[in-house]
Design a protein around this motif. Structure first.
Motif, PDB file in Angstrom:
ATOM      1  N   GLU A  54       7.990 -12.136 -13.333  1.00  0.00           N
ATOM      2  CA  GLU A  54       7.505 -10.901 -12.734  1.00  0.00           C
ATOM      3  C   GLU A  54       8.361 -10.491 -11.532  1.00  0.00           C
ATOM      4  OE1 GLU A  54       3.608 -11.181 -10.928  1.00  0.00           O
ATOM      5  OE2 GLU A  54       3.050  -9.200 -11.699  1.00  0.00           O
ATOM      6  N   TYR A  55       8.656 -11.437 -10.651  1.00  0.00           N
ATOM      7  CA  TYR A  55       9.373 -11.134  -9.404  1.00  0.00           C
ATOM      8  C   TYR A  55      10.865 -11.495  -9.460  1.00  0.00           C
ATOM      9  CZ  TYR A  55       5.108 -10.237  -6.668  1.00  0.00           C
ATOM     10  OH  TYR A  55       3.945  -9.712  -6.162  1.00  0.00           O
ATOM     11  N   GLY A  56      11.224 -12.314 -10.412  1.00  0.00           N
ATOM     12  CA  GLY A  56      12.599 -12.792 -10.455  1.00  0.00           C
ATOM     13  C   GLY A  56      12.858 -13.899  -9.455  1.00  0.00           C
ATOM     14  N   ALA A  67       6.713 -13.688  -3.508  1.00  0.00           N
ATOM     15  CA  ALA A  67       6.502 -14.376  -4.793  1.00  0.00           C
ATOM     16  C   ALA A  67       5.578 -15.571  -4.594  1.00  0.00           C
ATOM     17  CB  ALA A  67       7.833 -14.815  -5.380  1.00  0.00           C
ATOM     18  N   GLY A  68       5.762 -16.256  -3.464  1.00  0.00           N
ATOM     19  CA  GLY A  68       4.889 -17.388  -3.148  1.00  0.00           C
ATOM     20  C   GLY A  68       3.442 -16.930  -3.039  1.00  0.00           C
ATOM     21  N   TYR A  69       3.226 -15.844  -2.320  1.00  0.00           N
ATOM     22  CA  TYR A  69       1.866 -15.305  -2.167  1.00  0.00           C
ATOM     23  C   TYR A  69       1.289 -14.870  -3.513  1.00  0.00           C
ATOM     24  CZ  TYR A  69       1.813 -15.504   2.908  1.00  0.00           C
ATOM     25  OH  TYR A  69       1.794 -15.946   4.191  1.00  0.00           O
ATOM     26  N   ARG A  70       2.164 -14.275  -4.337  1.00  0.00           N
ATOM     27  CA  ARG A  70       1.699 -13.832  -5.651  1.00  0.00           C
ATOM     28  C   ARG A  70       1.221 -15.031  -6.482  1.00  0.00           C
ATOM     29  NH1 ARG A  70      -0.835 -10.661  -9.163  1.00  0.00           N
ATOM     30  NH2 ARG A  70       0.242 -10.340 -11.155  1.00  0.00           N
ATOM     31  N   ALA A  71       1.951 -16.128  -6.417  1.00  0.00           N
ATOM     32  CA  ALA A  71       1.556 -17.327  -7.157  1.00  0.00           C
ATOM     33  C   ALA A  71       0.240 -17.869  -6.605  1.00  0.00           C
ATOM     34  CB  ALA A  71       2.653 -18.377  -7.078  1.00  0.00           C
ATOM     35  N   CYS A  72       0.093 -17.837  -5.267  1.00  0.00           N
ATOM     36  CA  CYS A  72      -1.157 -18.289  -4.651  1.00  0.00           C
ATOM     37  C   CYS A  72      -2.335 -17.477  -5.181  1.00  0.00           C
ATOM     38  CB  CYS A  72      -1.092 -18.149  -3.126  1.00  0.00           C
ATOM     39  SG  CYS A  72      -0.014 -19.378  -2.368  1.00  0.00           S
ATOM     40  N   GLU A  73      -2.113 -16.156  -5.241  1.00  0.00           N
ATOM     41  CA  GLU A  73      -3.148 -15.256  -5.738  1.00  0.00           C
ATOM     42  C   GLU A  73      -3.593 -15.665  -7.147  1.00  0.00           C
ATOM     43  OE1 GLU A  73      -1.685 -11.222  -5.797  1.00  0.00           O
ATOM     44  OE2 GLU A  73      -3.410 -10.478  -6.915  1.00  0.00           O
ATOM     45  N   LEU A  74      -2.629 -15.950  -7.971  1.00  0.00           N
ATOM     46  CA  LEU A  74      -2.929 -16.289  -9.367  1.00  0.00           C
ATOM     47  C   LEU A  74      -3.539 -17.691  -9.473  1.00  0.00           C
ATOM     48  CD1 LEU A  74       0.304 -14.836 -11.022  1.00  0.00           C
ATOM     49  CD2 LEU A  74      -2.001 -13.879 -11.187  1.00  0.00           C
ATOM     50  N   TYR A 102       7.184   3.671  -9.661  1.00  0.00           N
ATOM     51  CA  TYR A 102       6.792   2.272  -9.712  1.00  0.00           C
ATOM     52  C   TYR A 102       6.993   1.668  -8.340  1.00  0.00           C
ATOM     53  CZ  TYR A 102       6.925  -2.734 -10.209  1.00  0.00           C
ATOM     54  OH  TYR A 102       6.686  -4.064 -10.018  1.00  0.00           O
ATOM     55  N   GLU A 103       6.037   0.824  -7.956  1.00  0.00           N
ATOM     56  CA  GLU A 103       6.253  -0.007  -6.782  1.00  0.00           C
ATOM     57  C   GLU A 103       5.565  -1.346  -7.008  1.00  0.00           C
ATOM     58  OE1 GLU A 103       6.292   0.375  -1.960  1.00  0.00           O
ATOM     59  OE2 GLU A 103       5.459   1.983  -3.152  1.00  0.00           O
ATOM     60  N   LEU A 104       6.217  -2.399  -6.593  1.00  0.00           N
ATOM     61  CA  LEU A 104       5.660  -3.736  -6.760  1.00  0.00           C
ATOM     62  C   LEU A 104       4.356  -3.815  -5.967  1.00  0.00           C
ATOM     63  CD1 LEU A 104       6.123  -6.612  -7.872  1.00  0.00           C
ATOM     64  CD2 LEU A 104       7.493  -7.089  -5.846  1.00  0.00           C
ATOM     65  N   ALA A 105       3.268  -4.148  -6.667  1.00  0.00           N
ATOM     66  CA  ALA A 105       1.947  -4.149  -6.017  1.00  0.00           C
ATOM     67  C   ALA A 105       1.857  -5.229  -4.941  1.00  0.00           C
ATOM     68  CB  ALA A 105       0.873  -4.378  -7.078  1.00  0.00           C
ATOM     69  N   GLU A 106       1.003  -4.988  -3.969  1.00  0.00           N
ATOM     70  CA  GLU A 106       0.858  -5.963  -2.890  1.00  0.00           C
ATOM     71  C   GLU A 106       0.053  -7.178  -3.337  1.00  0.00           C
ATOM     72  OE1 GLU A 106      -0.507  -5.326   1.432  1.00  0.00           O
ATOM     73  OE2 GLU A 106       0.560  -3.509   0.805  1.00  0.00           O
ATOM     74  N   GLU A 107       0.389  -8.343  -2.793  1.00  0.00           N
ATOM     75  CA  GLU A 107      -0.316  -9.569  -3.163  1.00  0.00           C
ATOM     76  C   GLU A 107      -1.599  -9.671  -2.343  1.00  0.00           C
ATOM     77  OE1 GLU A 107       2.781  -9.553  -1.707  1.00  0.00           O
ATOM     78  OE2 GLU A 107       3.884  -9.404  -3.605  1.00  0.00           O
ATOM     79  N   LYS A 108      -2.642 -10.163  -2.985  1.00  0.00           N
ATOM     80  CA  LYS A 108      -3.926 -10.300  -2.272  1.00  0.00           C
ATOM     81  C   LYS A 108      -4.391 -11.744  -2.387  1.00  0.00           C
ATOM     82  CE  LYS A 108      -5.410  -5.597  -3.348  1.00  0.00           C
ATOM     83  NZ  LYS A 108      -4.686  -5.283  -4.625  1.00  0.00           N
ATOM     84  N   VAL A 109      -4.336 -12.456  -1.260  1.00  0.00           N
ATOM     85  CA  VAL A 109      -4.754 -13.858  -1.264  1.00  0.00           C
ATOM     86  C   VAL A 109      -5.872 -14.043  -0.251  1.00  0.00           C
ATOM     87  CG1 VAL A 109      -3.933 -16.234  -1.118  1.00  0.00           C
ATOM     88  CG2 VAL A 109      -2.316 -14.401  -1.649  1.00  0.00           C
TER      89      VAL A 109
END
Lengths: 344, 808
Positions: B266-268, B380-387, B193-200
């Protein structure tokens, strides 16, 4: 004369035979064996006999006397036995009536369990140590790697008396005190039972006061496998040789690595049931290798010394072992509860 | 931590294991699985239906008559939900379906109209009331348009998922996120497992043109990142996200809030969204709150702050308590279009202080309090942006505006294979060590048996060798550790003299007929000072009290066990259990200070409380209620057991019967008391005649001397003589006994009362006491004259001292 004696003998023996009481026998004795009795009479007439006859008749007369005396005695003891028999028959009682009750007390179930555990560890060379129930913050927390502000202090919400004094939340301070008293030089092998206190609202599974027993072994070259061996020996003796144990990782601030020990469920034998919540295992105690900070604070060099510690709750053990369903039973002192656990 | 198995499966393949096996593996490697439960009870026959028409029921105002297309057929269903409407896609329980609570759906008629099924609310499908989105709280659930008619509503709602509940110990906050759980499970099952990269995709506009960030207290707030997202359309979040939040125990609200919560799970990493237009400035300033500063939080509460708390401000007004809760003023609302998204690292202690002070424990504060992963804050910030981009129509501005002094470096720990083996008792090889680190995804440099291990920042709990020892042990498997016994020098275990005596005393009381009890040490203030033995009363200033008791009943430390013991008697008597003979051995807490500053003295005492029928053998006319002498006999037995003479002296003590109470002393020291509870108190407690004793065991144990030398058995017979004396009523037996013993010394070995008489043939105010005296000289047979002489001497003495006449 001879005939006379034989006749007397027969007469007397008949009377003995027919005697119905001890008094009858006495009469027979007086009649035949008394100084004025017929046998004496016969003996008195011996002067008329020849020299040769005298000893023969004398002998015969004695034999007759003895026979009569013996018969009287036998008969008497028969009559006495019969009389006693009769009397004993009259003394007969109803054996089903209740006996005089003996007031019997007994130990509290928790005491029985604590002493059983104490004795088990004494057998393995442990000593018993006790300590104060009102503790200093230092011994209750700081010396156990729980400095002020440590989040794990929340796990043990406490009754404080002053900022520095509190009701001990576990018996671990006894370990810290014992280690501290040895100046870092000697091994420690101890068990500490006692009352502990936490801010819990009393209900079926919580009690603001409860009991703990902890153990500690500090020496050179103590291994985690030793902890496993000692706990295994303990569990098999306490719960039965057929029970399996299982260690799994856990967390306590005063040990690293930390373990929790489960024993196989007695009810289902490990298959999974409602008692073990389907897991086949029942959690019984926590422990681990003594945290180096704890050793250091007690004056031991953690490079040279290592150790293990463990702790368990007698209430929980009692609840599991006997199926006690409410922790408050231990402190309500209902006589119907207390009396159930008075085993020798 | 609630873990959805479906969600986890998306990160790491666990399908090889049954849920029970997986739970067992996770438990054994380090995180206890407390339960594995389905999201909802087994439900079948619930499908997506399309409401073709919806008209009012001809015979009922509040009911609707719906024609619902469920794929293969169209069903007429009567529905009472206020929010049902034509064109909706809804969950339909078709005839034959079974809903939670064993609720069977059947064809039926409602007010004369056929109803062939039921349109369901989430609650009816087994979703916890608190997890139901507000819009559906009072009616049926409505699916988004894209779902297919006739498809399985249960799996669309994720109600066929299983929830694994993890019982996390305080050190394992890394598993307070799905990513963390996935890393843990990967190590446990040797998966990957590896935390997937964020794509924004970011716009050309710069975030710095919209906002600036100033941090005043960098220790409390080493990193603050602000993202700006425009063009937001607030609305519901996608069904899958709502399902996952529901599974995690979080109620879905709207897409913006749901996304921050989703990333939190997801990220804690907790995030916060401010409405840019309601923020009141384009400058974020984080600082310590001013003492007495007031702000209104999201929940509508006015909060008074202090300098212990960190706040997020617009340079002037506070808009959030850092890590704890946002402010009401800049809350995201339905008309929000631009948001500032905060991703920050707040120091655990500053968050703990605030959450504790305000009583606000939230999913966010618990994570900050335990320390979040510094390398995941910005991600986590980038992940939220992506979503937000994908599910809220957002346009993410370029760049993140930061204040950044965060230490993101990995710590290292040196580990020797041999030391590991010495501590564990194992024979782990270097290769096995390397394999364990690979599974944990810890990078390392190896030099023979020495490993320099780099600890990922997500595992903030690992700092020293012993922490690595645990990591190695748990992945190696606690089950695989051997069983050994300690090899060190053995000592003889055993009990100390005091511990032995304590057991003996308890065994004695039990043999004497008493039941051991254990009562609470903490008692009511009033009870803490009741029935206190005179010598304790003299020493103790006042009972020691708790600073913050939970209840008045357990606020003070006892100075006597008796009040709680009597309480136990009352409890039993109230339950018709009336013959009670109790004792307790325990400590009382004596402080000589008025204001406690040091530990009170803890003194071991034994107390007893007896009431009811001591001998109950009526058919032979033997019945005896407990009285003073039953209780006294028990103490005299103890005196014999310990070979310590007890002296009883009449006394008047509070709450005790004034004529039936005595103090007990040993070698001139008062050690306790015995007597009848005052009838007033008895009545108050609902008790009949009750007798108590309380005695200091520590003094007894100190005075105790183990007899070691053998005492010869006397070879010569003793001579016994009886005397009956007539004395004034108030002369005590004890006093006469003492006189007799003194005058008869050394020949009189024992003086025992065998009769007490008052009444006929005796003068008013007189009583007769008869004693049996035992004369003995262990070395020779006594002559009659010697006994006679001693006897006369005794008679003279009692006449002189007590005006005692030989009874004629």
């Amino acid at each position: 004369m001879k005939e006379r004696l034989e006749q007397l003998k027969q007469e007397a023996l008949n009377k003995v035979e027919n005697a119905e009481s001890v008094q009858n026998l006495k009469d027979v004795r007086v009649e035949y064996l008394g100084k004025k009795g017929p046998i004496t009479e016969v003996l008195r007439g011996m002067g008329k006999l020849s020299k040769e006859e005298r000893p023969v008749i004398g002998q015969l007369a004695n034999d007759v006397r003895e026979s009569i005396a013996e018969a009287i005695e036998t008969k008497q003891s028969r009559l006495e036995d019969a009389a006693m028999e009769k009397q004993l028959e009259e003394e007969s009682i109803d054996v089903t009536l209740p006996g005089r009750p003996v007031q019997i007390g007994g130990p509290h179930l928790l005491t029985s369990i604590v002493e059983e555990i104490e004795d088990l560890f004494i057998g393995m060379g442990f000593e018993i140590k006790e300590g104060p129930e009102v503790e200093t913050d230092y011994y209750n927390f700081e010396a156990l790697n729980l400095p002020k502000g440590h989040p794990a202090r929340d796990m043990q919400d406490s009754f404080y008396i002053t900022e520095e004094l509190l009701m001990r939340t576990h018996t671990s301070p006894v370990q810290a005190r014992t280690m501290g008293a040895r100046n870092g030089g000697e091994p420690v092998k101890m068990i500490c039972p006692g009352k502990v206190y936490r801010r819990d609202t009393d209900d079926a599974t919580h009690s603001h006061q409860f009991t703990q027993i902890e153990g500690l072994l500090v020496d050179k070259n103590v291994r985690m496998s030793d902890l496993k061996g000692v706990l295994n020996a303990f569990a098999k003796q306490m719960f039965g040789a057929e029970r399996e144990i299982r260690l799994r990782p856990s967390f306590f601030p005063f040990t690293e690595p930390s373990v929790e020990m489960d024993i196989s469920c007695k009810v289902c034998g490990g298959e999974g049931c409602s008692v073990c919540k389907g897991t086949g295992w029942i959690e019984i105690l926590g422990g681990g290798m003594v945290h180096p900070n704890v050793l250091e604070m007690a004056g031991y060099d953690p490079k040279e010394y290592s150790g293990f510690a463990f702790g368990m709750g007698p209430e929980r053990i009692a609840m599991l072992k006997y199926g006690v369903d409410d922790i408050r039973h231990f402190y309500t002192n209902d006589i119907r509860f207390l009396e159930q656990y008075h085993k020798a | 931590m609630l873990v959805s198995l479906n969600w986890l499966q998306e990160y790491i393949d666990v399908s090889y294991y049954s849920p029970e096996e997986l739970a067992e593996i996770i438990t054994k490697t380090g995180i206890e699985v407390e339960s594995v439960e389905p999201v909802a009870e087994d439900i079948e026959g619930v499908v997506v239906g399309y409401v073709q028409s919806c008209e009012q029921h001809p015979n009922a105002d509040k009911l609707n008559l719906c024609q619902v297309d469920v794929g293969q057929e169209t069903l007429q269903i009567v529905c009472g939900a206020p929010n049902v409407a034509e064109g909706q896609k809804v969950a339909v329980a078709t005839p034959g379906a079974v809903l939670p609570g064993n609720f069977k759906i059947k064809k039926t008629k409602l007010r004369g109209e056929e109803s062939n099924g039921m349109i369901c609310s989430l609650q009816e499908l087994g979703v916890d009331e608190k997890d139901v989105p507000k819009e559906f709280a009072d009616g049926i659930f409505v699916f988004p348009e894209e779902v297919e008619v006739g498809s399985n509503a249960i799996s669309l709602l994720n109600l066929d998922d299983l929830i694994i509940e993890l019982g996390l110990t305080p050190n394992r906050s890394d598993a307070l996120s799905m990513a963390g759980v996935a890393y843990e499970v990967a190590a446990a099952i040797d998966g990957s497992y590896e935390l997937a990269e964020e794509k924004v995709k970011t716009s050309n506009e710069e975030a710095t043109d919209y906002i600036s960030v100033v941090v005043e207290d960098t220790k409390a707030n080493p990193y603050y990142g602000a993202f700006v997202i425009k063009d937001i359309q607030v609305g519901p979040s996608p069904l899958w996200m709502r399902n996952r939040l529901t599974a995690a125990g979080i109620r879905p609200i709207n897409n913006v809030v749901d996304i921050t919560n989703y990333v939190l799970m997801e990220y804690g990493q907790p995030l916060h969204a401010f409405d840019y237009d309601r923020f009141g400035s384009n400058s974020i300033v984080t600082r310590r709150a001013k003492d007495g500063e007031v702000m209104e939080t999201l929940d509508g509460q006015e909060r008074t702050l202090s300098s212990d708390h960190l706040v997020i401000t617009n340079g002037d007004k506070a808009h959030a308590i850092a890590g704890v809760m946002g402010g009401a003023e800049s809350e995201v609302q339905d008309d929000t279009t631009t948001i500032i998204l905060e991703a920050a690292y707040f120091h655990p202690s500053v968050v703990r202080e605030a959450s504790k002070h305000h009583g606000l424990r939230s999913e966010s504060s618990t994570r900050f309090e335990k320390g979040v992963d510094p390398n995941r804050v910005e991600r986590a910030g980038y992940r939220a942006c992506e979503l937000l981009e994908r599910y809220a129509g957002g346009t993410v501005l370029h760049g993140v505006v930061t204040h950044d002094e965060l230490d993101r470096s990995e710590k290292t720990v040196t580990v020797h294979t041999s030391t590991i083996n010495d501590r564990l008792g194992t024979e782990i090889t270097n290769e096995q060590m390397a394999d364990i680190f690979r599974r944990l995804q810890f990078s390392y440099e190896q030099n023979g048996e020495t490993f320099l291990v780099s600890i990922p920042t997500r595992r903030g709990d690992i700092t020293i060798f012993e922490d690595m020892l645990e990591e190695v042990a748990r992945i190696y498997g606690y089950d695989n550790l051997p069983y050994t016994l300690p090899a060190g020098a053995s000592q003889a275990g055993g009990l100390t003299m005091e511990q032995q005596l304590k057991r003996e005393v308890k065994a004695y009381f039990e043999g004497a007929g008493l039941h051991e009890t254990i009562t609470y040490s903490l008692t009511h203030k009033e009870k803490a000072t009741m029935l206190v033995s005179p010598e304790v009363e003299k020493q103790a200033e006042s009972p020691v009290g708790l600073a913050m008791p939970m209840s008045e009943d357990h606020g003070y430390l006892r100075l006597s066990m008796l009040p709680e013991l009597l309480e136990s008697l009352s409890y039993n008597v109230a339950r018709k259990q009336e013959n009670l003979f109790y004792y307790e051995v325990g400590t009382v807490f004596i402080s000589e200070e008025e204001q406690v500053t040091k530990q009170p003295e803890e003194v071991l005492r034994a107390s007893g409380a007896l009431t009811g029928e001591w001998v109950a053998h009526p058919w032979q006319q033997e019945k005896k209620s407990v009285d003073f002498f039953v209780a006294k006999g028990i103490l005299e037995g103890l005196s014999k057991q310990l070979n310590l003479p007890f002296t009883f002296e009449k006394a008047k003590l509070e709450d005790m019967h004034p004529g039936r109470t005595a103090t007990v002393s040993v070698n001139g020291q008062t050690v306790g008391f015995i007597g009848q509870v005052h009838p007033k108190l008895q009545k108050q407690l609902g008790l009949k005649e009750t007798f108590v004793f309380d005695i200091n065991l520590e003094v007894l144990f100190n005075e105790y001397q183990k007899e070691e030398a053998f005492q010869a058995i006397p070879r010569h017979p003793s001579v016994s003589r009886d005397i009956a004396l007539v004395v004034d009523e108030d002369v005590t037996a004890g006093a006469i006994e003492a006189t007799v013993a003194a005058a008869g010394d050394p020949l009189v070995k024992e003086v025992r009362v065998f009769d007490l008489y008052q009444g006929e043939h005796l003068e008013e105010g007189k009583k007769s006491l008869a004693f049996r005296l035992l004369y003995l000289d262990p070395l020779r047979t006594l002559k009659d004259e010697e006994v006679e002489e001693a006897h006369n001497r005794i008679l003279e003495s009692v006449k002189e001292e007590h005006n005692a006449e030989l009874r004629g």
